[in-house]
Design a protein around this motif. Structure first.
Motif, mmCIF file in Angstrom:
data_model
loop_
_atom_site.group_PDB
_atom_site.id
_atom_site.type_symbol
_atom_site.label_atom_id
_atom_site.label_comp_id
_atom_site.label_asym_id
_atom_site.label_seq_id
_atom_site.Cartn_x
_atom_site.Cartn_y
_atom_site.Cartn_z
ATOM 1 N N LYS A 44 -10.455 20.462 -7.379
ATOM 2 C CA LYS A 44 -10.347 19.051 -7.738
ATOM 3 C C LYS A 44 -10.026 18.835 -9.209
ATOM 4 N N ASP A 45 -10.457 19.724 -10.075
ATOM 5 C CA ASP A 45 -10.276 19.482 -11.502
ATOM 6 C C ASP A 45 -8.876 19.796 -12.018
ATOM 7 N N THR A 46 -7.965 20.326 -11.182
ATOM 8 C CA THR A 46 -6.623 20.653 -11.669
ATOM 9 C C THR A 46 -5.718 19.440 -11.723
ATOM 10 N N GLY A 47 -6.015 18.405 -10.961
ATOM 11 C CA GLY A 47 -5.166 17.223 -10.959
ATOM 12 C C GLY A 47 -3.993 17.349 -10.010
ATOM 13 N N PHE A 48 -3.884 18.442 -9.265
ATOM 14 C CA PHE A 48 -2.785 18.624 -8.336
ATOM 15 C C PHE A 48 -3.183 18.126 -6.966
ATOM 16 N N THR A 49 -2.254 17.476 -6.310
ATOM 17 C CA THR A 49 -2.465 17.071 -4.929
ATOM 18 C C THR A 49 -1.671 18.020 -4.054
ATOM 19 N N SER A 50 -1.836 17.901 -2.768
ATOM 20 C CA SER A 50 -1.138 18.808 -1.864
ATOM 21 C C SER A 50 0.373 18.635 -1.968
ATOM 22 N N LYS A 51 0.854 17.431 -2.287
ATOM 23 C CA LYS A 51 2.304 17.245 -2.420
ATOM 24 C C LYS A 51 2.828 17.901 -3.696
ATOM 25 N N ASP A 52 1.963 18.107 -4.706
ATOM 26 C CA ASP A 52 2.366 18.776 -5.938
ATOM 27 C C ASP A 52 2.362 20.294 -5.784
ATOM 28 N N ALA A 53 1.644 20.813 -4.811
ATOM 29 C CA ALA A 53 1.427 22.246 -4.673
ATOM 30 C C ALA A 53 2.718 23.057 -4.582
ATOM 31 N N PRO A 54 3.671 22.708 -3.712
ATOM 32 C CA PRO A 54 4.877 23.533 -3.639
ATOM 33 C C PRO A 54 5.651 23.574 -4.962
ATOM 34 N N GLN A 55 5.780 22.457 -5.645
ATOM 35 C CA GLN A 55 6.506 22.445 -6.918
ATOM 36 C C GLN A 55 5.762 23.252 -7.971
ATOM 37 N N LYS A 56 4.447 23.145 -8.011
ATOM 38 C CA LYS A 56 3.643 23.912 -8.963
ATOM 39 C C LYS A 56 3.791 25.405 -8.694
ATOM 40 N N ASP A 57 3.764 25.808 -7.420
ATOM 41 C CA ASP A 57 3.936 27.217 -7.062
ATOM 42 C C ASP A 57 5.288 27.741 -7.532
ATOM 43 N N VAL A 58 6.332 26.961 -7.317
ATOM 44 C CA VAL A 58 7.671 27.376 -7.718
ATOM 45 C C VAL A 58 7.748 27.501 -9.240
ATOM 46 N N THR A 59 7.198 26.536 -9.955
ATOM 47 C CA THR A 59 7.211 26.577 -11.421
ATOM 48 C C THR A 59 6.471 27.801 -11.933
ATOM 49 N N VAL A 60 5.306 28.074 -11.379
ATOM 50 C CA VAL A 60 4.513 29.239 -11.819
ATOM 51 C C VAL A 60 5.266 30.531 -11.542
ATOM 52 N N LYS A 61 5.833 30.656 -10.362
ATOM 53 C CA LYS A 61 6.558 31.886 -10.022
ATOM 54 C C LYS A 61 7.807 32.042 -10.897
ATOM 55 N N ASN A 62 8.494 30.942 -11.180
ATOM 56 C CA ASN A 62 9.654 31.014 -12.065
ATOM 57 C C ASN A 62 9.250 31.464 -13.467
ATOM 58 N N ARG A 63 8.125 30.944 -13.963
ATOM 59 C CA ARG A 63 7.660 31.332 -15.285
ATOM 60 C C ARG A 63 7.259 32.800 -15.310
ATOM 61 N N VAL A 108 1.142 32.524 -19.404
ATOM 62 C CA VAL A 108 2.483 32.363 -18.841
ATOM 63 C C VAL A 108 2.564 31.102 -17.989
ATOM 64 N N ASP A 109 1.591 30.928 -17.090
ATOM 65 C CA ASP A 109 1.644 29.826 -16.127
ATOM 66 C C ASP A 109 1.645 28.454 -16.791
ATOM 67 N N ASP A 110 0.971 28.320 -17.919
ATOM 68 C CA ASP A 110 0.877 27.032 -18.606
ATOM 69 C C ASP A 110 1.832 26.919 -19.794
ATOM 70 N N ASN A 111 2.775 27.825 -19.911
ATOM 71 C CA ASN A 111 3.652 27.885 -21.072
ATOM 72 C C ASN A 111 5.072 27.456 -20.691
#
Length: 193
Positions: free
Chosen positions: A6-25, A148-151
């Protein structure tokens, strides 16, 4: 679908985009830091390193690696490799890239000859591939992934452009002669047939 606390601020609709961004980074980090795949990474999976890389090293290359790691580093790698072999036989992992069994003289063997790469270059390529996947999944306990993930420095230009355009609110710069709202007429762009 990944679960975000809950404390990350991500919702389930944000999850796929966040995963892609993290993997790209993470991929970009590996591209910019090939030193990640140094000989010290051998300790991450000593059996895989033994099967894919070490088996092709000449005695001179092993001696040079031993000097670089120091006596304690060589002992640590040998000990970890021996313990990993015993553990692989005692607790076979069906998802492991290679399985192990005891040979006729008690030696530990790969079960399938196809598991053994044909040459040094292919072995190193497979080693980097497996360790890269491990890194991309976040399975390196010795690495601080937040660096890396937050950069945003590890975003490629496409990611930066996408974020820029997603943050923009569309504006229409069409005005009539009086400075008021325009009376638009004509084609709507919608086909009606």
């Amino acid at each position: 679908m990944p679960h975000f606390p809950k404390d990350t601020g991500f919702t389930s609709k944000d999850a796929p985009q966040k995963d892609v961004t993290v993997k790209n980074r993470r991929k970009r980090y590996l591209d910019l830091h090939p030193e990640y795949f140094s000989a010290e990474l051998e300790l991450a999976d000593p059996l895989l390193y033994d099967r894919l890389v070490r088996r092709f090293q000449t005695p001179q290359e092993r001696e040079a690696a031993g000097r670089a790691n120091g006596f304690s580093g060589v002992l640590e790698a040998d000990l970890m490799r021996s313990e990993a072999k015993l553990d692989a036989i005692a607790n076979p992992d069906p998802n492991a890239m290679m399985a192990y069994s005891r040979g006729p003289n008690g030696e530990i063997l790969a079960e399938d000859r196809d598991d053994i790469p044909p040459n040094k270059e292919e072995g190193e390529r497979l080693w980097k591939w497996e360790m890269g996947l491990r890194f991309m999944r976040g399975n390196d306990p010795d690495f601080d992934y937040k660096t890396v993930d937050d950069n945003e420095e590890y975003d490629d230009e496409t990611d930066k452009q996408d974020r820029y355009f997603e943050d923009e609110d569309p504006e229409w710069v069409v005005e009539d002669g009086d400075g008021g709202a325009p009376n638009l007429q004509g084609e709507t762009g919608v086909q009606d047939f």
